[in-house]
Design an enzyme around this catalytic site. Sequence first.
Site, PDB file in Angstrom:
ATOM      1  N   GLY A  44       0.815  -1.216   0.000  1.00  0.00           N
ATOM      2  CA  GLY A  44       0.000   0.000   0.000  1.00  0.00           C
ATOM      3  C   GLY A  44       0.843   1.258   0.000  1.00  0.00           C
ATOM      4  N   CYS A  45       1.921   1.234   0.764  1.00  0.00           N
ATOM      5  CA  CYS A  45       2.795   2.408   0.854  1.00  0.00           C
ATOM      6  C   CYS A  45       3.536   2.632  -0.464  1.00  0.00           C
ATOM      7  CB  CYS A  45       3.773   2.252   2.011  1.00  0.00           C
ATOM      8  SG  CYS A  45       2.911   2.137   3.607  1.00  0.00           S
ATOM      9  N   THR A  46       3.912   1.541  -1.129  1.00  0.00           N
ATOM     10  CA  THR A  46       4.565   1.657  -2.433  1.00  0.00           C
ATOM     11  C   THR A  46       3.580   2.189  -3.469  1.00  0.00           C
ATOM     12  OG1 THR A  46       6.106  -0.117  -1.883  1.00  0.00           O
ATOM     13  CG2 THR A  46       5.817   0.382  -4.225  1.00  0.00           C
TER      14      THR A  46
END
Length: 149
Positions: A44-46
Amino acid sequence: MKLEEGQMAPDFEAKIETGETIKLSDYRGKKVVLYFYPKDATPGCTAQACNLRDNYDALQNAGYVVFGISSDAEKSHVKFKEKQALPFSLIADTDLKVHEAFGTWQEKNTFGKTYMGTVRTTFVIDEEGKIAEIIEKVNTKEHTSQILK
């Protein structure tokens, strides 16, 4: 105390991935996107970082300076930034002072397990240093459109 739109954003001093210290107040006169995310190199952060990367020109053209911030250390940020070719700086908030000032370090619950962690939140800060918008329901794959709407 929960931050609200219209309030002054808490000023802070913190290190970015290069080891350089920045202060939020140094960016007065510019619009700032300060996005809090849980962990470097997670799916998700990527997705969120890459969406901002892919639309970085549009953000810059709208006058925004972008900073990602997590509790990861500078070394982790360097690897994440290089691997994803991120054109913006990542703030290493290892002591959680910035998270606490913005209220993004909270108790979370996953699969019945309770722990403390980063609540994914974006603060859009205006040229005067006031919080123009708080995005709490972040769409990681379409985050730029949430900011520029």
